[in-house]
Design an enzyme around this catalytic site. Structure first.
Site, PDB file in Angstrom:
ATOM      1  N   LYS A 190       0.864  -1.199   0.000  1.00 37.73           N
ATOM      2  CA  LYS A 190       0.000   0.000   0.000  1.00 37.73           C
ATOM      3  C   LYS A 190       0.888   1.232   0.000  1.00 37.73           C
ATOM      4  O   LYS A 190       1.795   1.333   0.815  1.00 37.73           O
ATOM      5  CB  LYS A 190      -0.819   0.053   1.297  1.00 37.73           C
ATOM      6  CG  LYS A 190      -1.934  -0.922   1.386  1.00 37.73           C
ATOM      7  CD  LYS A 190      -2.810  -0.641   2.598  1.00 37.73           C
ATOM      8  CE  LYS A 190      -2.183  -1.038   3.912  1.00 37.73           C
ATOM      9  NZ  LYS A 190      -3.075  -1.001   5.062  1.00 37.73           N
ATOM     10  N   SER A 221     -12.115  -1.626  10.256  1.00 38.06           N
ATOM     11  CA  SER A 221     -13.069  -0.919   9.391  1.00 38.06           C
ATOM     12  C   SER A 221     -13.367  -1.726   8.130  1.00 38.06           C
ATOM     13  O   SER A 221     -14.350  -1.476   7.446  1.00 38.06           O
ATOM     14  CB  SER A 221     -12.495   0.439   9.000  1.00 38.06           C
ATOM     15  OG  SER A 221     -11.384   0.254   8.140  1.00 38.06           O
ATOM     16  N   THR A 224      -8.752  -2.029   4.641  1.00 37.55           N
ATOM     17  CA  THR A 224      -7.574  -2.734   4.122  1.00 37.55           C
ATOM     18  C   THR A 224      -8.028  -3.916   3.272  1.00 37.55           C
ATOM     19  O   THR A 224      -7.540  -4.143   2.157  1.00 37.55           O
ATOM     20  CB  THR A 224      -6.710  -3.247   5.307  1.00 37.55           C
ATOM     21  OG1 THR A 224      -6.379  -2.135   6.124  1.00 37.55           O
ATOM     22  CG2 THR A 224      -5.465  -3.965   4.847  1.00 37.55           C
TER      23      THR A 224
HETATM   24  C1  R5P Z   1      -2.732  -3.612  10.440  1.00 36.97           C
HETATM   25  O1  R5P Z   1      -1.503  -3.623  10.593  1.00 36.97           O
HETATM   26  C2  R5P Z   1      -3.575  -4.784  10.760  1.00 36.97           C
HETATM   27  O2  R5P Z   1      -2.899  -5.989  10.555  1.00 36.97           O
HETATM   28  C3  R5P Z   1      -4.856  -4.761   9.936  1.00 36.97           C
HETATM   29  O3  R5P Z   1      -4.508  -4.869   8.570  1.00 36.97           O
HETATM   30  C4  R5P Z   1      -5.640  -3.504  10.168  1.00 36.97           C
HETATM   31  O4  R5P Z   1      -5.805  -3.274  11.545  1.00 36.97           O
HETATM   32  C5  R5P Z   1      -6.990  -3.595   9.491  1.00 36.97           C
HETATM   33  O5  R5P Z   1      -7.683  -2.415   9.744  1.00 36.97           O
HETATM   34  P1  R5P Z   1      -8.901  -1.963   8.832  1.00 36.97           P
HETATM   35  O6  R5P Z   1      -9.840  -3.127   8.699  1.00 36.97           O
HETATM   36  O7  R5P Z   1      -9.499  -0.802   9.587  1.00 36.97           O
HETATM   37  O8  R5P Z   1      -8.353  -1.525   7.501  1.00 36.97           O
END
Ligand code: R5P
Length: 310
Positions: A190, A221, A224
């Protein structure tokens, strides 16, 4: 041995108790009028090996405080050993100073659990393995992967499988799963080129024609995950599913996932599944109660827990 459960995930605590064939100890967790927490352990725990089951999930501050107060009550009631069983360890994402004048909350929470009087910690899929070292008491970090592997075997054609890490930080976890199936690995990189511009998702690896499985520790959320799904389908993946240990799923995450192109999201019951999760068509929940139950039995019996990692 005694099992004591907080209020964060009673169904999981009851399933662990059923696996171990012992009842949950009688315990009352109430609130004063001003919402302060009051805990009363309603049976004798003197000299007992006690396991307190509590995820520090939403509302994280309340559930963490409940855990601390339960540990304090048990310590003052002369429990012989107290193990904090924390299936989902909240505040773990702040595990380093990400910028100037920012906290390391994972370390702070580890300190206060220890200070409250825990003698051991048992948890699952810490956000980063190094958090284990934030504790100066024995800490077992179990992996939900063996449970996921069994489910993948039942639901996927292994020869066309590609395991994908949705970010660079999750590569070790994804590689572990890929190795179990002798499957190739892809990584999503990303990048936000300029402040204010949306993130660009670069897929490292040739995903065309593959059935992709995204693996991660947390879905919060869902941002990702949904962005990763779009990038993989654009890259020619035939279908995309996800296996994620901790279904935090805040706000409208379930709706976002339900309306995405994802085939299925599989999470565990480390957090209590919400109503939205229960009714979602493409979200399934695997139980980790036997994994935790077995780890508790072995800890209490002073036996090795390492075979649970296989
Ligand atoms: C980040 O380092 C974690 O491993 C997850 O990818 C992240 O917490 C996912 O967050 P969200 O669903 O808000 O994008």
């Amino acid at each position: 041995m005694k099992l004591v459960a907080g209020n964060s995930n009673r169904p999981l605590a009851e399933a662990i108790a059923a696996y171990l064939n012992i009842p949950l100890a009688k315990c009352s967790v109430r609130r004063f009028a001003d919402m302060e927490i009051f805990v009363e352990i309603l049976e004798n725990v003197r000299g007992e090996d006690v396991f307190v089951i509590q995820s520090t999930s939403y509302p994280a501050n309340d559930h963490l405080m409940e855990l601390l107060i339960m540990i304090d009550a048990l310590r003052r009631a002369s429990a012989k050993r107290i193990t904090a069983v924390v299936p989902y360890f909240g505040y773990a994402r702040q595990d380093r100073k990400a910028g100037p004048r920012t906290p390391i909350s994972a370390k702070l929470v580890a300190n206060i659990i220890e200070q409250a009087g825990a003698d051991r910690v048992l948890t699952v899929d810490l956000h980063a393995g190094q958090i284990q070292g934030f504790f100066d008491i024995p800490t077992d970090n179990l992996y939900a992967q063996p449970v996921m592997v069994e489910d993948i075997k039942k639901n996927f054609k292994i020869d066309k499988l590609m395991v994908v890490s949705p970010d660079v930080g999750g590569v070790v976890r994804a590689r572990g799963l890929a190795k179990r199936f002798d499957a190739p690995l892809a990584i999503i990189d990303k990048r936000r080129e300029r402040a204010g511009e949306s993130e660009v998702m670069n897929v490292i690896g040739e995903v065309e024609g593959y059935s992709c499985i995204l693996v991660d520790d947390i879905v919060d959320s869902g941002g990702t995950l949904c962005n990763a799904v779009d990038a993989l389908l654009k890259g020619g993946a035939t279908d995309v599913s996800a296996y994620i240990t901790h279904g935090v799923l805040s706000g409208g995450a379930v709706a976002r996932i339900s309306s995405s192109e994802m085939n299925s999201l599989v999470i565990t019951d480390s957090l209590l599944p919400t109503e939205a999760v229960r009714v979602a068509q493409n979200v399934r929940v695997l139980t980790i109660a036997p994994l935790l139950g077995e780890a508790i039995a072995r800890t209490s019996g002073e036996k090795s827990v390492s075979s649970l990692f296989d």
